[in-house]
Motif scaffolding. Sequence first.
Motif, PDB file in Angstrom:
ATOM      1  N   VAL A  30       1.556  -1.006  -0.091  1.00  0.00           N
ATOM      2  CA  VAL A  30       0.036   0.019  -0.147  1.00  0.00           C
ATOM      3  C   VAL A  30       0.832   1.548  -0.013  1.00  0.00           C
ATOM      4  O   VAL A  30       0.788   2.109  -0.841  1.00  0.00           O
ATOM      5  N   LEU A  31       1.863   1.397   0.394  1.00  0.00           N
ATOM      6  CA  LEU A  31       2.592   2.412   0.949  1.00  0.00           C
ATOM      7  C   LEU A  31       4.210   2.257   0.128  1.00  0.00           C
ATOM      8  O   LEU A  31       4.432   0.630   0.173  1.00  0.00           O
ATOM      9  N   ILE A  32       4.447   2.529  -0.784  1.00  0.00           N
ATOM     10  CA  ILE A  32       5.639   2.337  -2.473  1.00  0.00           C
ATOM     11  C   ILE A  32       6.448   3.672  -1.992  1.00  0.00           C
ATOM     12  O   ILE A  32       6.392   5.079  -1.364  1.00  0.00           O
ATOM     13  N   GLU A  33       7.749   3.021  -1.769  1.00  0.00           N
ATOM     14  CA  GLU A  33       8.763   3.439  -2.035  1.00  0.00           C
ATOM     15  C   GLU A  33       8.897   4.927  -3.169  1.00  0.00           C
ATOM     16  O   GLU A  33       8.697   4.640  -3.753  1.00  0.00           O
ATOM     17  N   GLY A  42      20.532   6.498   1.610  1.00  0.00           N
ATOM     18  CA  GLY A  42      20.385   5.572   0.622  1.00  0.00           C
ATOM     19  C   GLY A  42      20.146   4.333   1.632  1.00  0.00           C
ATOM     20  O   GLY A  42      20.827   2.898   1.784  1.00  0.00           O
ATOM     21  N   GLY A  43      20.217   4.647   3.609  1.00  0.00           N
ATOM     22  CA  GLY A  43      20.602   3.779   4.241  1.00  0.00           C
ATOM     23  C   GLY A  43      19.496   2.916   4.999  1.00  0.00           C
ATOM     24  O   GLY A  43      18.636   2.612   3.405  1.00  0.00           O
ATOM     25  N   ARG A  44      19.254   2.083   6.391  1.00  0.00           N
ATOM     26  CA  ARG A  44      18.308   1.459   5.717  1.00  0.00           C
ATOM     27  C   ARG A  44      17.110   1.876   6.953  1.00  0.00           C
ATOM     28  O   ARG A  44      16.075   1.195   6.530  1.00  0.00           O
ATOM     29  N   LYS A  45      16.790   2.828   7.470  1.00  0.00           N
ATOM     30  CA  LYS A  45      16.701   3.548   8.147  1.00  0.00           C
ATOM     31  C   LYS A  45      15.250   4.345   7.047  1.00  0.00           C
ATOM     32  O   LYS A  45      15.941   4.650   5.905  1.00  0.00           O
ATOM     33  N   ILE A  46      13.411   3.837   7.459  1.00  0.00           N
ATOM     34  CA  ILE A  46      12.809   4.497   6.650  1.00  0.00           C
ATOM     35  C   ILE A  46      12.230   5.577   6.576  1.00  0.00           C
ATOM     36  O   ILE A  46      11.857   5.676   8.431  1.00  0.00           O
ATOM     37  N   LEU A  47      11.862   6.991   5.729  1.00  0.00           N
ATOM     38  CA  LEU A  47      10.695   8.233   7.205  1.00  0.00           C
ATOM     39  C   LEU A  47       9.529   7.775   6.047  1.00  0.00           C
ATOM     40  O   LEU A  47       9.727   7.477   4.577  1.00  0.00           O
ATOM     41  N   TYR A  48       9.042   7.794   6.459  1.00  0.00           N
ATOM     42  CA  TYR A  48       7.364   8.239   5.713  1.00  0.00           C
ATOM     43  C   TYR A  48       7.027  10.102   5.568  1.00  0.00           C
ATOM     44  O   TYR A  48       6.941  10.133   6.660  1.00  0.00           O
ATOM     45  N   ILE A  49       6.320  10.531   4.395  1.00  0.00           N
ATOM     46  CA  ILE A  49       5.727  10.561   3.905  1.00  0.00           C
ATOM     47  C   ILE A  49       4.364  11.280   4.376  1.00  0.00           C
ATOM     48  O   ILE A  49       3.752  10.636   3.988  1.00  0.00           O
ATOM     49  N   TRP A  50       4.480  12.601   5.030  1.00  0.00           N
ATOM     50  CA  TRP A  50       2.934  12.498   6.271  1.00  0.00           C
ATOM     51  C   TRP A  50       2.484  12.499   5.185  1.00  0.00           C
ATOM     52  O   TRP A  50       0.952  12.396   5.105  1.00  0.00           O
ATOM     53  N   GLU A  51       1.948  13.877   4.315  1.00  0.00           N
ATOM     54  CA  GLU A  51       1.373  14.190   3.605  1.00  0.00           C
ATOM     55  C   GLU A  51       0.721  13.467   2.594  1.00  0.00           C
ATOM     56  O   GLU A  51      -0.346  13.212   2.224  1.00  0.00           O
ATOM     57  N   THR A  52       1.991  12.788   1.647  1.00  0.00           N
ATOM     58  CA  THR A  52       1.371  11.856   0.794  1.00  0.00           C
ATOM     59  C   THR A  52       0.305  11.596   1.388  1.00  0.00           C
ATOM     60  O   THR A  52      -1.179  10.232   0.931  1.00  0.00           O
ATOM     61  N   ILE A  53       0.454  10.098   2.619  1.00  0.00           N
ATOM     62  CA  ILE A  53       0.056   9.663   2.837  1.00  0.00           C
ATOM     63  C   ILE A  53      -1.557  10.151   3.679  1.00  0.00           C
ATOM     64  O   ILE A  53      -2.874   8.963   2.780  1.00  0.00           O
ATOM     65  N   GLU A  55      -3.466  12.186   2.056  1.00  0.00           N
ATOM     66  CA  GLU A  55      -3.725  12.115   0.825  1.00  0.00           C
ATOM     67  C   GLU A  55      -4.065  11.163   0.408  1.00  0.00           C
ATOM     68  O   GLU A  55      -6.027  11.670  -0.061  1.00  0.00           O
ATOM     69  N   ASP A  56      -3.623  10.166   0.036  1.00  0.00           N
ATOM     70  CA  ASP A  56      -4.732   8.942   0.193  1.00  0.00           C
ATOM     71  C   ASP A  56      -5.143   8.150   0.753  1.00  0.00           C
ATOM     72  O   ASP A  56      -6.134   7.294   0.282  1.00  0.00           O
ATOM     73  N   MET A  57      -4.913   8.693   2.035  1.00  0.00           N
ATOM     74  CA  MET A  57      -5.769   8.002   2.527  1.00  0.00           C
ATOM     75  C   MET A  57      -7.566   8.282   2.678  1.00  0.00           C
ATOM     76  O   MET A  57      -8.150   7.574   2.724  1.00  0.00           O
ATOM     77  N   LEU A  58      -7.328   9.521   3.049  1.00  0.00           N
ATOM     78  CA  LEU A  58      -8.807  10.573   2.207  1.00  0.00           C
ATOM     79  C   LEU A  58      -8.977  10.585   0.854  1.00  0.00           C
ATOM     80  O   LEU A  58     -10.460  10.095   0.466  1.00  0.00           O
ATOM     81  N   ASN A  59      -8.651  10.122  -0.133  1.00  0.00           N
ATOM     82  CA  ASN A  59      -9.275   9.853  -1.505  1.00  0.00           C
ATOM     83  C   ASN A  59      -9.415   8.201  -1.453  1.00  0.00           C
ATOM     84  O   ASN A  59     -10.259   8.298  -2.425  1.00  0.00           O
TER      85      ASN A  59
END
Length: 78
Positions: A30-33, A42-53, A55-59
């Motif tokens: 559901v959540l695409i890199e 290029g590390g292992r740490k993942i940061l999620y972009i809240w505004e995009t998520i 927006e997609d939840m609302l859409n």
Amino acid sequence: MNNTYLTTEELSSRIKYDPRTIRQNLKDSVLIEGKHYIRPFGGRKILYIWETIEEDMLNATHTSSLEIPMANGGVCYG
């Protein structure tokens, strides 16, 4: 562009999902890199972009049950 970057735990508290569910079930299905999350430097740490998520939840509430989201951002009407 001002984005809010969240760790898995921070995202978990916002969307009320267990961090393990986010890592195992939502990430890469559901959540695409590159769209919903990044790996800075290029590390292992993942940061999620809240505004995009958010927006997609609302859409997602406005889409038909016959629409299948594609990884490239398109939609398949099946």
